[in-house]
Design a protein around this motif. Sequence first.
Motif, PDB file in Angstrom:
ATOM      1  N   PRO A  38       0.828  -1.213   0.000  1.00 51.76           N
ATOM      2  CA  PRO A  38       0.000   0.000   0.000  1.00 51.76           C
ATOM      3  C   PRO A  38       0.862   1.262   0.000  1.00 51.76           C
ATOM      4  O   PRO A  38       1.947   1.294   0.586  1.00 51.76           O
ATOM      5  CB  PRO A  38      -0.812  -0.120   1.300  1.00 51.76           C
ATOM      6  N   THR A  39       0.394   2.290  -0.702  1.00 48.29           N
ATOM      7  CA  THR A  39       1.116   3.566  -0.762  1.00 48.29           C
ATOM      8  C   THR A  39       0.412   4.605   0.103  1.00 48.29           C
ATOM      9  O   THR A  39      -0.796   4.544   0.312  1.00 48.29           O
ATOM     10  CB  THR A  39       1.184   4.081  -2.206  1.00 48.29           C
ATOM     11  N   LYS A  40       1.214   5.550   0.615  1.00 48.67           N
ATOM     12  CA  LYS A  40       0.667   6.640   1.417  1.00 48.67           C
ATOM     13  C   LYS A  40       0.417   7.857   0.523  1.00 48.67           C
ATOM     14  O   LYS A  40       1.033   8.010  -0.527  1.00 48.67           O
ATOM     15  CB  LYS A  40       1.642   7.010   2.535  1.00 48.67           C
ATOM     16  N   LYS A  41      -0.468   8.742   0.964  1.00 45.57           N
ATOM     17  CA  LYS A  41      -0.780   9.967   0.230  1.00 45.57           C
ATOM     18  C   LYS A  41      -0.465  11.177   1.093  1.00 45.57           C
ATOM     19  O   LYS A  41      -0.626  11.147   2.318  1.00 45.57           O
ATOM     20  CB  LYS A  41      -2.272  10.000  -0.149  1.00 45.57           C
ATOM     21  N   ASP A  42      -0.019  12.262   0.445  1.00 44.24           N
ATOM     22  CA  ASP A  42       0.153  13.515   1.177  1.00 44.24           C
ATOM     23  C   ASP A  42      -1.151  14.296   1.154  1.00 44.24           C
ATOM     24  O   ASP A  42      -2.179  13.810   0.655  1.00 44.24           O
ATOM     25  CB  ASP A  42       1.324  14.333   0.609  1.00 44.24           C
ATOM     26  N   SER A  43      -1.140  15.507   1.698  1.00 42.72           N
ATOM     27  CA  SER A  43      -2.378  16.290   1.805  1.00 42.72           C
ATOM     28  C   SER A  43      -2.938  16.692   0.444  1.00 42.72           C
ATOM     29  O   SER A  43      -4.122  17.043   0.338  1.00 42.72           O
ATOM     30  CB  SER A  43      -2.124  17.544   2.646  1.00 42.72           C
ATOM     31  N   GLN A  44      -2.119  16.648  -0.600  1.00 44.22           N
ATOM     32  CA  GLN A  44      -2.573  16.997  -1.941  1.00 44.22           C
ATOM     33  C   GLN A  44      -2.983  15.771  -2.759  1.00 44.22           C
ATOM     34  O   GLN A  44      -3.324  15.900  -3.934  1.00 44.22           O
ATOM     35  CB  GLN A  44      -1.463  17.753  -2.681  1.00 44.22           C
ATOM     36  N   GLY A  45      -2.895  14.611  -2.149  1.00 43.34           N
ATOM     37  CA  GLY A  45      -3.278  13.387  -2.853  1.00 43.34           C
ATOM     38  C   GLY A  45      -2.142  12.745  -3.627  1.00 43.34           C
ATOM     39  O   GLY A  45      -2.361  11.768  -4.357  1.00 43.34           O
ATOM     40  N   ASN A  46      -0.911  13.279  -3.506  1.00 47.61           N
ATOM     41  CA  ASN A  46       0.235  12.694  -4.192  1.00 47.61           C
ATOM     42  C   ASN A  46       0.762  11.494  -3.415  1.00 47.61           C
ATOM     43  O   ASN A  46       0.700  11.464  -2.180  1.00 47.61           O
ATOM     44  CB  ASN A  46       1.364  13.729  -4.333  1.00 47.61           C
ATOM     45  N   CYS A  47       1.289  10.526  -4.123  1.00 50.15           N
ATOM     46  CA  CYS A  47       1.906   9.379  -3.457  1.00 50.15           C
ATOM     47  C   CYS A  47       3.120   9.855  -2.679  1.00 50.15           C
ATOM     48  O   CYS A  47       3.977  10.565  -3.214  1.00 50.15           O
ATOM     49  CB  CYS A  47       2.315   8.331  -4.492  1.00 50.15           C
ATOM     50  N   PHE A  48       3.190   9.470  -1.407  1.00 49.76           N
ATOM     51  CA  PHE A  48       4.258   9.954  -0.528  1.00 49.76           C
ATOM     52  C   PHE A  48       5.232   8.832  -0.175  1.00 49.76           C
ATOM     53  O   PHE A  48       4.816   7.740   0.218  1.00 49.76           O
ATOM     54  CB  PHE A  48       3.667  10.524   0.764  1.00 49.76           C
ATOM     55  N   ILE A  49       6.534   9.121  -0.362  1.00 54.26           N
ATOM     56  CA  ILE A  49       7.600   8.185   0.019  1.00 54.26           C
ATOM     57  C   ILE A  49       8.528   8.927   0.977  1.00 54.26           C
ATOM     58  O   ILE A  49       9.095   9.969   0.622  1.00 54.26           O
ATOM     59  CB  ILE A  49       8.388   7.683  -1.209  1.00 54.26           C
ATOM     60  N   ASP A  50       8.675   8.412   2.159  1.00 50.63           N
ATOM     61  CA  ASP A  50       9.463   9.088   3.194  1.00 50.63           C
ATOM     62  C   ASP A  50      10.947   8.726   3.057  1.00 50.63           C
ATOM     63  O   ASP A  50      11.531   8.064   3.905  1.00 50.63           O
ATOM     64  CB  ASP A  50       8.941   8.698   4.578  1.00 50.63           C
ATOM     65  N   ARG A  51      11.551   9.185   1.943  1.00 49.69           N
ATOM     66  CA  ARG A  51      12.979   8.975   1.695  1.00 49.69           C
ATOM     67  C   ARG A  51      13.592  10.289   1.205  1.00 49.69           C
ATOM     68  O   ARG A  51      12.904  11.302   1.098  1.00 49.69           O
ATOM     69  CB  ARG A  51      13.194   7.873   0.639  1.00 49.69           C
ATOM     70  N   ASP A  52      14.895  10.270   0.949  1.00 51.21           N
ATOM     71  CA  ASP A  52      15.595  11.488   0.538  1.00 51.21           C
ATOM     72  C   ASP A  52      15.123  11.947  -0.846  1.00 51.21           C
ATOM     73  O   ASP A  52      15.278  11.232  -1.838  1.00 51.21           O
ATOM     74  CB  ASP A  52      17.106  11.240   0.519  1.00 51.21           C
ATOM     75  N   GLY A  53      14.569  13.158  -0.883  1.00 56.97           N
ATOM     76  CA  GLY A  53      14.016  13.661  -2.135  1.00 56.97           C
ATOM     77  C   GLY A  53      15.066  14.066  -3.150  1.00 56.97           C
ATOM     78  O   GLY A  53      14.873  13.897  -4.363  1.00 56.97           O
ATOM     79  N   LYS A  54      16.183  14.607  -2.693  1.00 53.08           N
ATOM     80  CA  LYS A  54      17.234  15.067  -3.606  1.00 53.08           C
ATOM     81  C   LYS A  54      17.868  13.892  -4.349  1.00 53.08           C
ATOM     82  O   LYS A  54      18.092  13.943  -5.564  1.00 53.08           O
ATOM     83  CB  LYS A  54      18.291  15.831  -2.815  1.00 53.08           C
ATOM     84  N   ILE A  55      18.151  12.819  -3.634  1.00 54.03           N
ATOM     85  CA  ILE A  55      18.808  11.662  -4.233  1.00 54.03           C
ATOM     86  C   ILE A  55      17.872  10.900  -5.176  1.00 54.03           C
ATOM     87  O   ILE A  55      18.320  10.237  -6.119  1.00 54.03           O
ATOM     88  CB  ILE A  55      19.326  10.718  -3.122  1.00 54.03           C
ATOM     89  N   PHE A  56      16.560  11.034  -4.959  1.00 56.06           N
ATOM     90  CA  PHE A  56      15.606  10.255  -5.761  1.00 56.06           C
ATOM     91  C   PHE A  56      15.708  10.566  -7.250  1.00 56.06           C
ATOM     92  O   PHE A  56      15.353   9.725  -8.080  1.00 56.06           O
ATOM     93  CB  PHE A  56      14.172  10.504  -5.283  1.00 56.06           C
ATOM     94  N   ARG A  57      16.212  11.733  -7.615  1.00 55.85           N
ATOM     95  CA  ARG A  57      16.326  12.072  -9.041  1.00 55.85           C
ATOM     96  C   ARG A  57      17.196  11.065  -9.781  1.00 55.85           C
ATOM     97  O   ARG A  57      16.915  10.710 -10.933  1.00 55.85           O
ATOM     98  CB  ARG A  57      16.905  13.480  -9.225  1.00 55.85           C
TER      99      ARG A  57
END
Length: 260
Positions: A38-57
């Motif tokens: 199951p995936t989590k959602k943020d307040s805007q309805g986007n799929c949320f992943i609690d990991r490093d955002g900069k490295i994800f690129r």
Amino acid sequence: MSEPITLNVGGKLYTTSLSTLTSFPDSMLGAMFSGKIPTKKDSQGNCFIDRDGKIFRYILNFLRTSHLDLPEDFQEMGLLRREVDFYQIQPLIEALQEKEVELSKAEKNAMLNITLDQKTQTVHFTVREAPQIYSLSSSNMEVFSAHIFSTSCLFLKLLGSKLYYCFNGNLSSISSYLKDPNHLTLDWVASVEGLPEEEYTRQNLKRLWVVPDNKQINSFQVFVEEVLKIAMSDGFCIDSAHPHTSDFMNNKIIRLIRYK
């Protein structure tokens, strides 16, 4: 092309497609976006992943191209390694391993230069002799400074994993002080007999330790011995041409080199 999906990874937004995210079905992302996890959602309805955002690129670009493209001055291999391990994209794990071998070979030839300085200063402190009875005392303290330059960024990271500052009752790796990948300046003091522990903190005095040997560095002789031990285990040897023997023996300059 499938419908675009917006991801919130550690606060950074990325837009991609479902086919890209599931291009490696056995990976963590493949499991998340195929409905197995199951995936989590943020307040805007986007799929949320609690990991490093900069490295994800770099993770996402690999999913798109099957190539691991990193900038020449990339300095976060440790963080990237942890993120790659989390997402469990096997071809990316293999690509990262190849990249690390490539970087290690490129750094095989290296130079290490350390310039040392030492001075004596007087510290004044109060000593509690009894409840509500204090006396003023002073003592001479040895203050050390080491300016370290190496063409090998990996060696300075290795050094940073062995040397720790002791301050405010805690040990902290000197890696956190490595702002320039090729330069590092260390400033520390020797322990002073009779100086209360809280005075080191109050006067902003750091001591230097070798971990995991748990040895305090109270002299340049000990510092040189420990640095030589670490450097030689990494393939360095003493440069016979420089510096002058007297400078080396007097702990003023250390120069080591490493060849393929």
